[in-house]
Design a protein around this motif. Structure first.
Motif, PDB file in Angstrom:
ATOM      1  N   PRO A 114       0.886  -1.210   0.013  1.00  0.00           N
ATOM      2  CA  PRO A 114      -0.087   0.044   0.056  1.00  0.00           C
ATOM      3  C   PRO A 114       0.828   1.223   0.005  1.00  0.00           C
ATOM      4  O   PRO A 114       0.407   2.233  -0.689  1.00  0.00           O
ATOM      5  N   GLU A 115       2.138   1.360   0.921  1.00  0.00           N
ATOM      6  CA  GLU A 115       2.694   2.498   0.766  1.00  0.00           C
ATOM      7  C   GLU A 115       3.468   2.806  -0.831  1.00  0.00           C
ATOM      8  O   GLU A 115       3.679   3.979  -1.057  1.00  0.00           O
ATOM      9  N   GLU A 116       3.684   1.646  -1.465  1.00  0.00           N
ATOM     10  CA  GLU A 116       4.105   1.819  -2.679  1.00  0.00           C
ATOM     11  C   GLU A 116       3.146   2.470  -3.650  1.00  0.00           C
ATOM     12  O   GLU A 116       3.501   3.229  -4.554  1.00  0.00           O
ATOM     13  N   ILE A 117       2.120   1.946  -3.604  1.00  0.00           N
ATOM     14  CA  ILE A 117       0.911   2.458  -4.548  1.00  0.00           C
ATOM     15  C   ILE A 117       0.370   3.756  -3.962  1.00  0.00           C
ATOM     16  O   ILE A 117       0.515   4.816  -4.955  1.00  0.00           O
ATOM     17  N   ALA A 118       0.296   4.127  -2.841  1.00  0.00           N
ATOM     18  CA  ALA A 118       0.134   5.630  -2.328  1.00  0.00           C
ATOM     19  C   ALA A 118       1.208   6.457  -2.811  1.00  0.00           C
ATOM     20  O   ALA A 118       1.010   7.578  -3.213  1.00  0.00           O
ATOM     21  N   ILE A 137     -15.089   8.561  -4.136  1.00  0.00           N
ATOM     22  CA  ILE A 137     -14.603   7.331  -4.461  1.00  0.00           C
ATOM     23  C   ILE A 137     -15.175   6.373  -3.374  1.00  0.00           C
ATOM     24  O   ILE A 137     -15.330   6.700  -2.094  1.00  0.00           O
ATOM     25  N   PRO A 138     -15.721   5.173  -3.675  1.00  0.00           N
ATOM     26  CA  PRO A 138     -15.845   4.271  -2.783  1.00  0.00           C
ATOM     27  C   PRO A 138     -14.748   4.013  -1.678  1.00  0.00           C
ATOM     28  O   PRO A 138     -13.550   3.682  -2.016  1.00  0.00           O
ATOM     29  N   GLY A 139     -15.021   4.273  -0.273  1.00  0.00           N
ATOM     30  CA  GLY A 139     -14.085   4.182   0.595  1.00  0.00           C
ATOM     31  C   GLY A 139     -13.308   5.466   0.816  1.00  0.00           C
ATOM     32  O   GLY A 139     -12.375   5.536   1.795  1.00  0.00           O
ATOM     33  N   LEU A 140     -13.228   6.431  -0.076  1.00  0.00           N
ATOM     34  CA  LEU A 140     -12.442   7.493  -0.016  1.00  0.00           C
ATOM     35  C   LEU A 140     -13.414   8.821  -0.514  1.00  0.00           C
ATOM     36  O   LEU A 140     -13.250   9.165  -1.650  1.00  0.00           O
ATOM     37  N   PRO A 141     -14.248   9.339   0.322  1.00  0.00           N
ATOM     38  CA  PRO A 141     -15.050  10.324   0.109  1.00  0.00           C
ATOM     39  C   PRO A 141     -14.403  11.673  -0.314  1.00  0.00           C
ATOM     40  O   PRO A 141     -13.027  11.650  -0.041  1.00  0.00           O
ATOM     41  N   ALA A 142     -14.810  12.652  -0.983  1.00  0.00           N
ATOM     42  CA  ALA A 142     -14.174  13.719  -1.573  1.00  0.00           C
ATOM     43  C   ALA A 142     -13.575  14.462  -0.018  1.00  0.00           C
ATOM     44  O   ALA A 142     -14.274  14.601   0.952  1.00  0.00           O
ATOM     45  N   GLY A 143     -12.327  15.134  -0.324  1.00  0.00           N
ATOM     46  CA  GLY A 143     -11.657  15.500   0.735  1.00  0.00           C
ATOM     47  C   GLY A 143     -10.449  14.776   1.498  1.00  0.00           C
ATOM     48  O   GLY A 143      -9.973  15.116   2.305  1.00  0.00           O
ATOM     49  N   GLU A 150      -4.015   8.405   4.542  1.00  0.00           N
ATOM     50  CA  GLU A 150      -5.453   8.230   4.096  1.00  0.00           C
ATOM     51  C   GLU A 150      -5.239   7.290   2.782  1.00  0.00           C
ATOM     52  O   GLU A 150      -6.199   6.516   2.724  1.00  0.00           O
ATOM     53  N   ARG A 151      -4.362   7.655   1.891  1.00  0.00           N
ATOM     54  CA  ARG A 151      -4.404   6.659   0.502  1.00  0.00           C
ATOM     55  C   ARG A 151      -4.090   5.192   1.032  1.00  0.00           C
ATOM     56  O   ARG A 151      -4.672   4.310   0.626  1.00  0.00           O
ATOM     57  N   GLU A 152      -3.162   4.971   1.960  1.00  0.00           N
ATOM     58  CA  GLU A 152      -2.537   3.792   2.327  1.00  0.00           C
ATOM     59  C   GLU A 152      -3.685   2.941   3.030  1.00  0.00           C
ATOM     60  O   GLU A 152      -4.088   1.643   2.832  1.00  0.00           O
ATOM     61  N   THR A 153      -4.708   3.585   3.874  1.00  0.00           N
ATOM     62  CA  THR A 153      -5.678   2.958   4.290  1.00  0.00           C
ATOM     63  C   THR A 153      -6.700   2.537   3.501  1.00  0.00           C
ATOM     64  O   THR A 153      -7.157   1.478   3.509  1.00  0.00           O
ATOM     65  N   TRP A 154      -7.016   3.558   2.414  1.00  0.00           N
ATOM     66  CA  TRP A 154      -7.984   3.210   1.503  1.00  0.00           C
ATOM     67  C   TRP A 154      -7.439   1.838   0.652  1.00  0.00           C
ATOM     68  O   TRP A 154      -8.148   0.902   0.343  1.00  0.00           O
ATOM     69  N   ILE A 155      -6.524   1.917   0.156  1.00  0.00           N
ATOM     70  CA  ILE A 155      -5.615   0.940  -0.487  1.00  0.00           C
ATOM     71  C   ILE A 155      -5.667  -0.534   0.223  1.00  0.00           C
ATOM     72  O   ILE A 155      -6.106  -1.352  -0.377  1.00  0.00           O
TER      73      ILE A 155
END
Length: 214
Positions: A114-118, A137-143, A150-155
């Motif tokens: 996840p850290e690499e994708i983020a 985005i599903p699981g990642l609302p605007a903002g 945040e990106r790693e958690t979503w991924i």
């Protein structure tokens, strides 16, 4: 024997372009993100987003692959071009419809840490700095999606959800694209050798962008 159909449920920057090239080298006709004129003579498909067509088929016909018969595989199915924010890989109702309409479809999920994708999302054009945080985005609302955490958690949440949904199913494979055995594992999963595996669509080298990693 039923026709081989392959759908990647991985996220952007997880190795989707590498997978697309590998599947094409293996003889499959593959759509990747957006359909290009070189991929089909059907002018009605030119420029269409794969994910958009899947939702058209799902809601209008009950079959997410309706109208996509020309393609054997789909390497990236999301679309994030305002005002579009389309993510079929998060929609388990749509995935269930594919499984019902096309038994034997093989589902892949290209994966990196996840850290690499983020980090790759942050460095790819304005994907991580503008488009992800601005979109719903599903699981990642605007903002959300501004920070690395945040990106790693979503991924991580996306891939964990796929693992739960497909638990015990032999039609799903989550594959680490950095694993040296990846092409052999994918080939065995699909029943088709992959003559090529490598890196494509690599981020350009540039100065690190600011990112609140908290």
């Amino acid at each position: 024997m039923s026709r081989l159909r392959v759908i990647n449920l991985g996220l952007p920057k997880s190795g989707t372009t590498t997978l697309a090239r590998a599947l094409r080298k293996a003889g499959l006709h593959v759509a990747d993100h957006r359909i290009k004129p070189v991929q089909t003579d059907d002018a009605a498909l030119h420029g269409r987003f794969v994910g958009e067509m899947m939702y058209d088929g799902y809601f209008l016909r009950g079959d997410p692959l309706h109208g996509l018969d020309v393609f054997d595989g789909f390497a990236e199915i999301n679309a994030l071009r305002p005002p579009r924010s389309i993510w079929p890989q998060f929609d388990f109702g749509l995935l269930a419809a594919i499984r019902a309409c096309h038994p034997g479809t093989r589902f892949l999920a290209t994966w990196r840490r996840p850290e690499e994708i983020a980090d790759s999302m942050l460095r790819w054009s304005n994907l991580g700095t503008e488009r992800l945080p601005a979109a719903d985005i599903p699981g990642l609302p605007a903002g959300y999606g501004v920070t690395t955490r945040e990106r790693e958690t979503w991924i991580a949440g996306h891939y964990a959800a796929l693992d739960r949904y497909f638990a015990g199913c032999d039609e799903f494979l989550r594959i680490d694209v950095a694993d040296g055995a990846a092409p052999a594992r994918i080939g065995a999963f699909l029943g088709r050798d992959l003559p090529w595996w490598g890196k494509t669509n690599v981020n350009p080298v540039r100065a690190a962008q600011e990112d609140d990693s908290a």
